[in-house]
Motif scaffolding. Structure first.
Motif, PDB file in Angstrom:
ATOM      1  N   MET A   1       0.841  -1.208   0.000  1.00  0.00           N
ATOM      2  CA  MET A   1       0.000   0.000   0.000  1.00  0.00           C
ATOM      3  C   MET A   1       0.869   1.248   0.000  1.00  0.00           C
ATOM      4  N   SER A   2       0.475   2.222  -0.758  1.00  0.00           N
ATOM      5  CA  SER A   2       1.157   3.509  -0.719  1.00  0.00           C
ATOM      6  C   SER A   2       0.765   4.238   0.556  1.00  0.00           C
ATOM      7  N   ALA A   3       1.510   5.301   0.899  1.00  0.00           N
ATOM      8  CA  ALA A   3       1.200   6.080   2.094  1.00  0.00           C
ATOM      9  C   ALA A   3      -0.193   6.688   1.990  1.00  0.00           C
ATOM     10  N   GLU A   4      -0.533   7.166   0.803  1.00  0.00           N
ATOM     11  CA  GLU A   4      -1.850   7.779   0.594  1.00  0.00           C
ATOM     12  C   GLU A   4      -2.965   6.742   0.762  1.00  0.00           C
ATOM     13  N   LYS A   5      -2.721   5.532   0.273  1.00  0.00           N
ATOM     14  CA  LYS A   5      -3.715   4.469   0.408  1.00  0.00           C
ATOM     15  C   LYS A   5      -3.894   4.081   1.875  1.00  0.00           C
ATOM     16  N   LEU A   6      -2.778   3.992   2.590  1.00  0.00           N
ATOM     17  CA  LEU A   6      -2.844   3.682   4.017  1.00  0.00           C
ATOM     18  C   LEU A   6      -3.674   4.714   4.766  1.00  0.00           C
ATOM     19  N   TYR A   7      -3.446   5.971   4.441  1.00  0.00           N
ATOM     20  CA  TYR A   7      -4.177   7.034   5.135  1.00  0.00           C
ATOM     21  C   TYR A   7      -5.667   6.978   4.809  1.00  0.00           C
ATOM     22  N   ALA A   8      -5.976   6.723   3.556  1.00  0.00           N
ATOM     23  CA  ALA A   8      -7.380   6.624   3.152  1.00  0.00           C
ATOM     24  C   ALA A   8      -8.066   5.469   3.872  1.00  0.00           C
ATOM     25  N   GLU A   9      -7.383   4.346   3.988  1.00  0.00           N
ATOM     26  CA  GLU A   9      -7.950   3.196   4.684  1.00  0.00           C
ATOM     27  C   GLU A   9      -8.155   3.505   6.169  1.00  0.00           C
ATOM     28  N   ALA A  10      -7.169   4.177   6.762  1.00  0.00           N
ATOM     29  CA  ALA A  10      -7.273   4.534   8.175  1.00  0.00           C
ATOM     30  C   ALA A  10      -8.455   5.458   8.418  1.00  0.00           C
ATOM     31  N   ARG A  11      -8.634   6.449   7.549  1.00  0.00           N
ATOM     32  CA  ARG A  11      -9.749   7.376   7.700  1.00  0.00           C
ATOM     33  C   ARG A  11     -11.088   6.653   7.557  1.00  0.00           C
ATOM     34  N   GLN A  12     -11.144   5.729   6.623  1.00  0.00           N
ATOM     35  CA  GLN A  12     -12.384   4.977   6.398  1.00  0.00           C
ATOM     36  C   GLN A  12     -12.725   4.114   7.620  1.00  0.00           C
ATOM     37  N   GLU A  13     -11.721   3.463   8.194  1.00  0.00           N
ATOM     38  CA  GLU A  13     -11.954   2.623   9.376  1.00  0.00           C
ATOM     39  C   GLU A  13     -12.363   3.481  10.577  1.00  0.00           C
ATOM     40  N   ALA A  14     -11.722   4.622  10.736  1.00  0.00           N
ATOM     41  CA  ALA A  14     -12.060   5.503  11.851  1.00  0.00           C
ATOM     42  C   ALA A  14     -13.484   6.024  11.710  1.00  0.00           C
ATOM     43  N   ALA A  15     -13.875   6.396  10.499  1.00  0.00           N
ATOM     44  CA  ALA A  15     -15.225   6.901  10.268  1.00  0.00           C
ATOM     45  C   ALA A  15     -16.276   5.844  10.577  1.00  0.00           C
ATOM     46  N   ALA A  16     -15.909   4.577  10.391  1.00  0.00           N
ATOM     47  CA  ALA A  16     -16.833   3.477  10.659  1.00  0.00           C
ATOM     48  C   ALA A  16     -16.796   3.039  12.125  1.00  0.00           C
ATOM     49  N   GLY A  17     -15.947   3.693  12.917  1.00  0.00           N
ATOM     50  CA  GLY A  17     -15.848   3.339  14.329  1.00  0.00           C
ATOM     51  C   GLY A  17     -14.917   2.188  14.619  1.00  0.00           C
ATOM     52  N   ASN A  18     -14.187   1.738  13.599  1.00  0.00           N
ATOM     53  CA  ASN A  18     -13.242   0.632  13.785  1.00  0.00           C
ATOM     54  C   ASN A  18     -11.871   1.201  14.168  1.00  0.00           C
ATOM     55  N   HIS A  19     -11.762   1.699  15.389  1.00  0.00           N
ATOM     56  CA  HIS A  19     -10.567   2.441  15.778  1.00  0.00           C
ATOM     57  C   HIS A  19      -9.339   1.552  15.920  1.00  0.00           C
ATOM     58  N   GLU A  20      -9.526   0.286  16.272  1.00  0.00           N
ATOM     59  CA  GLU A  20      -8.372  -0.598  16.390  1.00  0.00           C
ATOM     60  C   GLU A  20      -7.727  -0.842  15.032  1.00  0.00           C
ATOM     61  N   ARG A  21      -8.551  -1.036  14.006  1.00  0.00           N
ATOM     62  CA  ARG A  21      -7.989  -1.208  12.657  1.00  0.00           C
ATOM     63  C   ARG A  21      -7.381   0.103  12.168  1.00  0.00           C
ATOM     64  N   ALA A  22      -8.031   1.221  12.483  1.00  0.00           N
ATOM     65  CA  ALA A  22      -7.474   2.514  12.100  1.00  0.00           C
ATOM     66  C   ALA A  22      -6.099   2.711  12.729  1.00  0.00           C
ATOM     67  N   ILE A  23      -5.957   2.297  13.973  1.00  0.00           N
ATOM     68  CA  ILE A  23      -4.671   2.422  14.666  1.00  0.00           C
ATOM     69  C   ILE A  23      -3.594   1.625  13.942  1.00  0.00           C
ATOM     70  N   ARG A  24      -3.924   0.396  13.501  1.00  0.00           N
ATOM     71  CA  ARG A  24      -2.934  -0.422  12.794  1.00  0.00           C
ATOM     72  C   ARG A  24      -2.469   0.258  11.507  1.00  0.00           C
ATOM     73  N   PHE A  25      -3.404   0.804  10.763  1.00  0.00           N
ATOM     74  CA  PHE A  25      -3.033   1.499   9.527  1.00  0.00           C
ATOM     75  C   PHE A  25      -2.185   2.740   9.824  1.00  0.00           C
ATOM     76  N   LEU A  26      -2.573   3.496  10.824  1.00  0.00           N
ATOM     77  CA  LEU A  26      -1.868   4.744  11.134  1.00  0.00           C
ATOM     78  C   LEU A  26      -0.473   4.481  11.685  1.00  0.00           C
ATOM     79  N   GLU A  27      -0.320   3.419  12.457  1.00  0.00           N
ATOM     80  CA  GLU A  27       1.015   3.074  12.954  1.00  0.00           C
ATOM     81  C   GLU A  27       1.939   2.714  11.797  1.00  0.00           C
ATOM     82  N   ARG A  28       1.422   1.973  10.827  1.00  0.00           N
ATOM     83  CA  ARG A  28       2.234   1.652   9.642  1.00  0.00           C
ATOM     84  C   ARG A  28       2.554   2.933   8.859  1.00  0.00           C
ATOM     85  N   LEU A  29       1.559   3.774   8.710  1.00  0.00           N
ATOM     86  CA  LEU A  29       1.739   4.989   7.921  1.00  0.00           C
ATOM     87  C   LEU A  29       2.776   5.914   8.537  1.00  0.00           C
TER      88      LEU A  29
END
Length: 271
Positions: A38-66
């Motif tokens: 995943m590119s950095a931009e893709k990671l960020y988009a995925e993190a934002r999508q997970e956070a918006a859906a309330g999936n904060h644990e998955r958002a955290i995983r994406f953001l830590e990688r990013l």
């Protein structure tokens, strides 16, 4: 007697091959990194999508990688702030505060520093005071006040350094709320001492509330506790002085009419 046949040792090469296959089989069970490629931009988009859906644990995983992959960029800074918020929403207060402290230390000139200060205050504010909709029967003055003090310091730093920030007005409101809670805490302690007959300790805590939080509604009860405490201590002049201040500032004081409020009364009814 039947002769026992000697066991032949397997060739070393065969043993090594078998071990290699076993290790390969074990490694094949390792979970696949879903962010690989995943590119950095893709990671960020995925993190934002997970956070918006309330999936904060998955958002955290994406953001830590990013944060690691985009190190040194503005996107990495944004990832840090989003990561702190995601930690906060998932109940990981210590992680949220550590991430914010690191951001403030590493990026003191960031245009988002006001938000970092505000969020640091909010993390402590919510941890100690709770959400407004959940405090109707909870006596917050009985809780440890360190988180309140930490929140107040963050909000104060924000409004002093960035008075025109979009977050400043809300920070000021929260500061007033915190001051009232801290004042009520002192009065709570003074009331406790009074109920135990420790009148000198009660007077001292009530006096501290009056001196440090003069504009708080809790001052009314603090003055009344001073009046009653001095009466029990046999100090009529100090009693009269405290009563005069009470009547001057609260001429219709319900404490003069009714005495101390019931211990089970909601603390917010003082406001």
């Amino acid at each position: 007697m039947t002769a026992v046949k000697p066991v032949r040792a397997k060739p070393l090469a065969a043993c090594v091959a078998a071990l290699t296959l076993a290790l390969a089989a074990g490694c094949s069970s390792t979970p696949k990194d879903e962010t690989a490629g995943m590119s950095a931009e893709k990671l960020y988009a995925e993190a934002r999508q997970e956070a918006a859906a309330g999936n904060h644990e998955r958002a955290i995983r994406f953001l830590e990688r990013l944060e690691g992959r985009a190190a040194g960029t503005m996107l990495a800074q944004q990832a840090q702030l989003d990561l702190a918020y995601a930690y906060h929403r998932s109940g990981e207060r210590a992680q949220a505060l550590a991430t914010l402290d690191r951001f403030i230390r590493l990026h003191p000139a960031s245009p988002a520093i006001d938000y970092a200060l505000y969020l640091r205050g909010v993390v402590n504010f919510n941890d100690n005071l709770g959400l407004f909709g959940k405090v109707s029967r909870q006596n917050l003055s009985e809780r440890d006040q360190q988180a309140s003090k930490d929140a107040y310091q963050s909000f104060r730093q924000l409004v002093e350094q960035y008075p025109n920030s979009r977050y400043a007005e809300d920070a000021r409101l929260r500061m007033s709320y915190i001051v009232n809670a801290l004042a009520e805490y002192e009065v709570h302690v003074a009331r406790y001492y009074f109920s135990r007959g420790a009148y000198l300790a009660s007077v001292n805590r009530a006096q501290q509330a009056v001196q440090e939080y003069q504009r708080s509604p809790a001052t009314e009860e603090a003055l009344y506790l001073m009046v009653q405490g001095y009466e029990r201590l046999g100090m009529p002049q100090l009693r009269d002085d405290a009563q005069r201040v009470l009547k001057t500032n609260f001429p219709d004081s319900r404490f003069l009419r009714e005495g101390l409020r019931r211990p089970d009364a909601p603390w917010w009814q003082l406001w």
